[in-house]
Write a protein that holds these residues in place. Structure first.
Motif, mmCIF file in Angstrom:
data_model
loop_
_atom_site.group_PDB
_atom_site.id
_atom_site.type_symbol
_atom_site.label_atom_id
_atom_site.label_comp_id
_atom_site.label_asym_id
_atom_site.label_seq_id
_atom_site.Cartn_x
_atom_site.Cartn_y
_atom_site.Cartn_z
ATOM 1 N N GLY B 34 0.658 -0.910 0.054
ATOM 2 C CA GLY B 34 -0.125 -0.163 0.204
ATOM 3 C C GLY B 34 0.407 1.579 0.268
ATOM 4 N N LEU B 35 1.974 1.440 0.176
ATOM 5 C CA LEU B 35 3.281 2.126 0.490
ATOM 6 C C LEU B 35 3.922 2.144 -0.630
ATOM 7 N N ARG B 36 3.929 1.309 -1.735
ATOM 8 C CA ARG B 36 4.448 1.816 -3.402
ATOM 9 C C ARG B 36 4.838 3.026 -3.505
ATOM 10 N N ASP B 37 3.506 3.430 -3.851
ATOM 11 C CA ASP B 37 3.036 4.370 -4.491
ATOM 12 C C ASP B 37 2.806 6.407 -3.574
ATOM 13 N N ALA B 38 3.291 5.870 -2.333
ATOM 14 C CA ALA B 38 2.924 6.738 -1.168
ATOM 15 C C ALA B 38 4.376 7.850 -1.541
ATOM 16 N N PRO B 39 3.978 9.406 -1.597
ATOM 17 C CA PRO B 39 5.374 10.480 -2.001
ATOM 18 C C PRO B 39 6.039 9.762 -0.966
ATOM 19 N N GLY B 40 7.568 10.072 -0.428
ATOM 20 C CA GLY B 40 8.473 10.680 0.052
ATOM 21 C C GLY B 40 8.416 8.731 0.694
ATOM 22 N N CYS B 41 8.166 8.104 0.451
ATOM 23 C CA CYS B 41 8.369 6.574 0.801
ATOM 24 C C CYS B 41 10.087 6.031 -0.344
ATOM 25 N N GLU B 42 11.467 6.041 0.477
ATOM 26 C CA GLU B 42 12.256 5.825 -0.386
ATOM 27 C C GLU B 42 12.348 4.000 0.483
ATOM 28 N N LEU B 43 12.298 3.404 1.698
ATOM 29 C CA LEU B 43 12.398 2.128 1.787
ATOM 30 C C LEU B 43 11.366 2.106 2.647
ATOM 31 N N TYR B 44 10.814 0.568 2.647
ATOM 32 C CA TYR B 44 9.401 0.397 3.543
ATOM 33 C C TYR B 44 10.005 -1.572 3.509
ATOM 34 N N ILE B 45 11.081 -1.841 3.644
ATOM 35 C CA ILE B 45 11.522 -2.861 3.726
ATOM 36 C C ILE B 45 10.844 -4.187 4.882
ATOM 37 N N ILE B 46 10.408 -5.423 4.570
ATOM 38 C CA ILE B 46 9.972 -5.958 5.444
ATOM 39 C C ILE B 46 11.237 -7.706 5.786
ATOM 40 N N ASN B 47 11.353 -7.411 6.756
ATOM 41 C CA ASN B 47 12.145 -8.227 7.297
ATOM 42 C C ASN B 47 12.485 -9.665 8.016
ATOM 43 N N ARG B 48 12.551 -11.173 7.656
ATOM 44 C CA ARG B 48 12.618 -12.272 9.165
ATOM 45 C C ARG B 48 13.328 -11.781 9.616
ATOM 46 N N THR B 49 13.890 -12.482 10.639
ATOM 47 C CA THR B 49 14.433 -12.093 11.090
ATOM 48 C C THR B 49 15.191 -14.436 11.580
ATOM 49 N N PRO B 50 16.515 -15.112 10.731
ATOM 50 C CA PRO B 50 16.016 -16.269 11.136
ATOM 51 C C PRO B 50 16.562 -17.197 11.978
ATOM 52 N N ASP B 51 16.998 -16.782 13.410
ATOM 53 C CA ASP B 51 17.103 -17.091 14.511
ATOM 54 C C ASP B 51 15.495 -16.720 15.440
ATOM 55 N N GLU B 52 14.970 -15.561 15.290
ATOM 56 C CA GLU B 52 13.651 -15.217 16.156
ATOM 57 C C GLU B 52 12.493 -15.525 14.945
ATOM 58 N N PRO B 53 11.627 -16.747 14.370
ATOM 59 C CA PRO B 53 10.897 -16.649 13.550
ATOM 60 C C PRO B 53 10.091 -15.885 14.218
ATOM 61 N N ASP B 54 8.832 -15.467 15.166
ATOM 62 C CA ASP B 54 8.534 -14.678 15.618
ATOM 63 C C ASP B 54 8.456 -13.157 15.852
ATOM 64 N N THR B 55 9.584 -12.537 15.177
ATOM 65 C CA THR B 55 10.144 -11.392 15.035
ATOM 66 C C THR B 55 10.054 -10.316 13.472
ATOM 67 N N VAL B 56 10.049 -9.858 13.558
ATOM 68 C CA VAL B 56 9.609 -8.929 12.317
ATOM 69 C C VAL B 56 10.337 -7.781 12.326
ATOM 70 N N TRP B 57 10.972 -6.673 11.823
ATOM 71 C CA TRP B 57 11.823 -6.060 11.571
ATOM 72 C C TRP B 57 11.662 -5.103 9.973
ATOM 73 N N VAL B 58 11.055 -3.877 10.302
ATOM 74 C CA VAL B 58 10.864 -3.177 9.886
ATOM 75 C C VAL B 58 11.636 -2.100 9.027
ATOM 76 N N THR B 59 12.820 -2.208 8.123
ATOM 77 C CA THR B 59 13.785 -0.741 7.414
ATOM 78 C C THR B 59 12.485 0.136 6.709
ATOM 79 N N GLU B 60 12.716 1.790 7.225
ATOM 80 C CA GLU B 60 11.883 2.217 6.924
ATOM 81 C C GLU B 60 13.141 3.651 6.704
ATOM 82 N N VAL B 61 12.999 4.168 5.282
ATOM 83 C CA VAL B 61 13.895 5.515 4.920
ATOM 84 C C VAL B 61 12.552 6.336 4.724
ATOM 85 N N TRP B 62 12.263 7.666 4.467
ATOM 86 C CA TRP B 62 11.574 8.503 4.611
ATOM 87 C C TRP B 62 11.822 9.701 4.065
ATOM 88 N N ALA B 63 11.517 10.605 2.686
ATOM 89 C CA ALA B 63 12.503 12.471 1.741
ATOM 90 C C ALA B 63 12.116 12.841 3.416
#
Lengths: 106, 106
Positions: B34-63
């Motif tokens: 839903g953020l692919r065309d959001a103005p100023g959204c440079e990164l919004y990456i969803i990451n799982r963690t190999p060692d913690e299956p219930d943890t998710v990290w989001v990497t965000e960069v905005w203008a």
């Protein structure tokens, strides 16, 4: 989750010796510039932290673990990993990631 | 470091209720789409963690902070922030960043 195949990522937290945060960020930008054409390097972003002036985080995404190993062993050597290590107050800390997708990832 | 002007970033760590890591990652990928065309959204990456299956990290960069505030209040609402929150075991944790540059950043 599979190991050794497919895209990998990590956050690397580095803490500079007191007052050396800017120097650390500058040296890491030299490393980043050396990785611009590295095969499989998708992200290698240097970040400062507003609340901790001596802390620098690196956001990495690689096409696979082999690309990461090859580029960091070669290019960080060329770009002066020794100078990076000399600025640190302690060993880097790592958060290993398995990127799934999202805007900004190719 | 200036506040309120220029590019911002953050890492967001979310821990799902036990066994719900995949569901959390899937729901966050809907937010990301839903953020692919959001103005100023440079990164919004969803990451799982190999060692913690219930943890998710989001990497965000905005203008800038305004772009982040506008997109996350609007698009995360549309994409179902309620469903994300319902999956969490606790409140998200944030690492605030000031991106400097590097490969992968426009």
């Amino acid at each position: 989750m599979t190991q050794g195949v497919g895209r990998i990522g990590r956050y690397v937290r580095m803490v500079a010796q007191p007052g050396q945060g800017s120097a650390l960020a500058e040296q890491l930008m030299r490393v980043a510039d050396g990785l611009r054409d590295a095969p499989g390097c998708e992200l290698y972003i240097i970040n400062r932290t507003p609340d901790e002036p001596d802390t620098v985080w690196v956001t990495e995404v690689w096409a696979d673990a082999a690309a990461s190993d090859a580029a960091l062993s070669r290019d960080m050597g060329e770009a002066g990993i020794g100078e990076v290590l000399a600025l640190l107050a302690g060993p880097p800390e790592f958060v290993d990631l398995a990127p799934v997708g999202g805007p900004g990832l190719r």
